[in-house]
Write a protein that holds these residues in place. Sequence first.
Motif, short mmCIF file in Angstrom:
data_model
loop_
_atom_site.label_atom_id
_atom_site.label_comp_id
_atom_site.label_asym_id
_atom_site.label_seq_id
_atom_site.Cartn_x
_atom_site.Cartn_y
_atom_site.Cartn_z
N ALA A 130 14.91 2.17 8.38
CA ALA A 130 16.29 1.69 8.47
C ALA A 130 16.96 1.72 7.10
O ALA A 130 16.28 1.78 6.06
N ASN A 131 18.28 1.68 7.07
CA ASN A 131 19.01 1.61 5.82
C ASN A 131 18.56 0.39 5.02
O ASN A 131 18.41 -0.71 5.57
N GLY A 132 18.33 0.60 3.73
CA GLY A 132 17.88 -0.49 2.89
C GLY A 132 16.39 -0.76 2.98
O GLY A 132 15.87 -1.64 2.29
N GLY A 133 15.69 0.01 3.82
CA GLY A 133 14.26 -0.21 4.02
C GLY A 133 13.40 0.61 3.09
O GLY A 133 13.81 0.97 1.98
N VAL A 134 12.21 0.97 3.56
CA VAL A 134 11.25 1.67 2.71
C VAL A 134 10.92 3.07 3.24
O VAL A 134 9.90 3.65 2.91
N GLY A 135 11.82 3.62 4.05
CA GLY A 135 11.57 4.93 4.64
C GLY A 135 11.39 6.04 3.62
O GLY A 135 10.67 7.00 3.86
N TYR A 136 12.04 5.90 2.46
CA TYR A 136 11.94 6.93 1.43
C TYR A 136 10.66 6.82 0.61
O TYR A 136 10.34 7.70 -0.18
N ALA A 137 9.93 5.73 0.79
CA ALA A 137 8.66 5.53 0.09
C ALA A 137 7.50 5.98 0.99
O ALA A 137 7.61 5.93 2.22
N LYS A 138 6.42 6.40 0.36
CA LYS A 138 5.22 6.72 1.15
C LYS A 138 4.38 5.44 1.25
O LYS A 138 3.34 5.29 0.60
N ALA A 139 4.88 4.54 2.07
CA ALA A 139 4.22 3.26 2.29
C ALA A 139 3.38 3.35 3.56
O ALA A 139 3.83 3.91 4.57
N LEU A 162 3.40 16.92 -10.58
CA LEU A 162 4.23 15.90 -11.22
C LEU A 162 5.25 15.32 -10.25
O LEU A 162 5.66 14.16 -10.41
N ASP A 163 5.64 16.10 -9.25
CA ASP A 163 6.53 15.56 -8.22
C ASP A 163 5.81 14.47 -7.42
O ASP A 163 6.42 13.47 -7.06
N ASN A 164 4.53 14.70 -7.14
CA ASN A 164 3.75 13.66 -6.45
C ASN A 164 3.62 12.42 -7.31
O ASN A 164 3.75 11.28 -6.81
N PHE A 165 3.35 12.60 -8.60
CA PHE A 165 3.22 11.45 -9.49
C PHE A 165 4.53 10.65 -9.53
O PHE A 165 4.53 9.43 -9.41
N LYS A 166 5.65 11.36 -9.69
CA LYS A 166 6.94 10.66 -9.76
C LYS A 166 7.25 9.93 -8.47
O LYS A 166 7.75 8.80 -8.48
N ARG A 167 6.94 10.57 -7.33
CA ARG A 167 7.23 9.91 -6.05
C ARG A 167 6.32 8.71 -5.82
O ARG A 167 6.74 7.71 -5.22
N LEU A 168 5.07 8.80 -6.31
CA LEU A 168 4.18 7.65 -6.18
C LEU A 168 4.77 6.44 -6.91
O LEU A 168 4.74 5.31 -6.41
N SER A 211 0.84 -1.19 0.00
CA SER A 211 0.00 0.00 0.00
C SER A 211 0.87 1.24 0.00
O SER A 211 1.80 1.36 0.81
N ILE A 212 0.60 2.16 -0.91
CA ILE A 212 1.35 3.41 -1.01
C ILE A 212 0.36 4.55 -1.20
O ILE A 212 -0.78 4.33 -1.61
N PHE A 213 0.80 5.78 -0.92
CA PHE A 213 -0.11 6.91 -1.09
C PHE A 213 0.68 8.18 -1.31
O PHE A 213 1.90 8.23 -1.15
N GLU A 214 -0.04 9.23 -1.67
CA GLU A 214 0.51 10.57 -1.79
C GLU A 214 -0.43 11.55 -1.09
O GLU A 214 -1.58 11.22 -0.78
N GLY A 215 0.06 12.76 -0.85
CA GLY A 215 -0.76 13.82 -0.29
C GLY A 215 -0.59 15.08 -1.12
O GLY A 215 0.54 15.50 -1.38
N GLU A 233 3.95 0.40 -11.83
CA GLU A 233 3.96 1.85 -11.93
C GLU A 233 2.82 2.34 -12.80
O GLU A 233 2.38 1.65 -13.73
N LEU A 234 2.34 3.55 -12.51
CA LEU A 234 1.19 4.13 -13.22
C LEU A 234 1.63 4.97 -14.40
O LEU A 234 2.66 5.66 -14.33
N PRO A 235 0.86 5.00 -15.48
CA PRO A 235 1.12 5.95 -16.56
C PRO A 235 0.83 7.38 -16.09
O PRO A 235 -0.14 7.61 -15.36
#
Length: 355
Positions: free
Chosen positions: A188-197, A92-98, A71-75, A109-111
């Motif tokens: 943590a390093n190698g984890g999913v912290g950079y994703a909006k999960a 477009l920054d939100n789209f790219k980060r999603l 599960s992922i999301f944007e705001g 990934e979404l078009p």
Amino acid sequence: MNTIINDIEVLKAKTTKINEVDFDNLKFGSVFSDHMLECNFKNGKWQAPKVVPYGPITLDPSAKIFHYGQSIFEGMKAYKDAEENVWLFRPLDNFKRLNISAKRLAIPELPESYFMDGLKALLEVDKDWIPKKDGSSLYIRPFVFASGNGFHASPATEYKFIIATAPSGSYFSGEVKVLIEEKYSRSANGGVGYAKAGGNYAGQFYPTQLAIEKGYQQVIWTDDNTHEYIEEAGAMNIFVRINDTLITGPTSDRILDGITRKSIIELAKSEGIAVDVRKITVTEVVEAAKNGTLKEMFGAGTAAVISPISGFGYKDQDYTLPKLDDTFASYLKKRITDIQTNKAEDPFGWRFKVE
């Protein structure tokens, strides 16, 4: 009634809830507009998105979102100016980060056209839901989750992409007092912290609850290995002002590449404010608080834009920040919100007109 907007099929709701809403007293994210965008991934590809009436979703109990958390999301936010024009901020920054988040969680990934054209069609249908009161906006929540079935621990074969919206007032009111975390980690390093999960935020709730029980409103997260470095503030990026320099940590596997964060850095530099993107230790912040050089701390994110921090706790000691007449936080927040709401020039090209 079916119509077509931007090549997106629109199934309009039979009735509207808008007359039941008190737009002068909106809580954040608790009232939802009439429609949502919906798009399904199946048979190896994303199907055509549609705007449909906002409503419940039916899922099988074995849908993998319930078991493996894909599960992922944007705001995002939409604003309406005095001339009734509708604006987005860096969409477009939100789209790219999603899609960055999608890739990390093995979600297709979404078009870009599905995201942008679908969003524009949704805002056209529900444009009357965009509030004009200062401090208010239409909060936009794009999200993707695993809808495919099965108990086997593997990525799903079907997914659902939805954009839902909520007319909202201010996310935070006033300043917050925070607790610097010494035990728990956000990522943590190698984890999913950079994703909006979604799981990143679920994992924050318990430590934040413990902090609230101690009289704080939020947690300042530290690195997972040593807990020596300040990384984020609650669900926001964090900025620290020592003397007249703004300091924020570099993005990494653990820190979200916040769109508001990037905007603050670029805007501050353009205004002649010194910005230092580097690791900052808890010790440095505590010493600055003791010697009087710590002037401000604030969180930065889509919902609140900037949320000032009035003080922090660390190792059973509380530190209060000075009350300044003119703060970087208030100045930068006004500059950003004026750009977002079309009250000021946008020299950065951040503002996006919905047409």
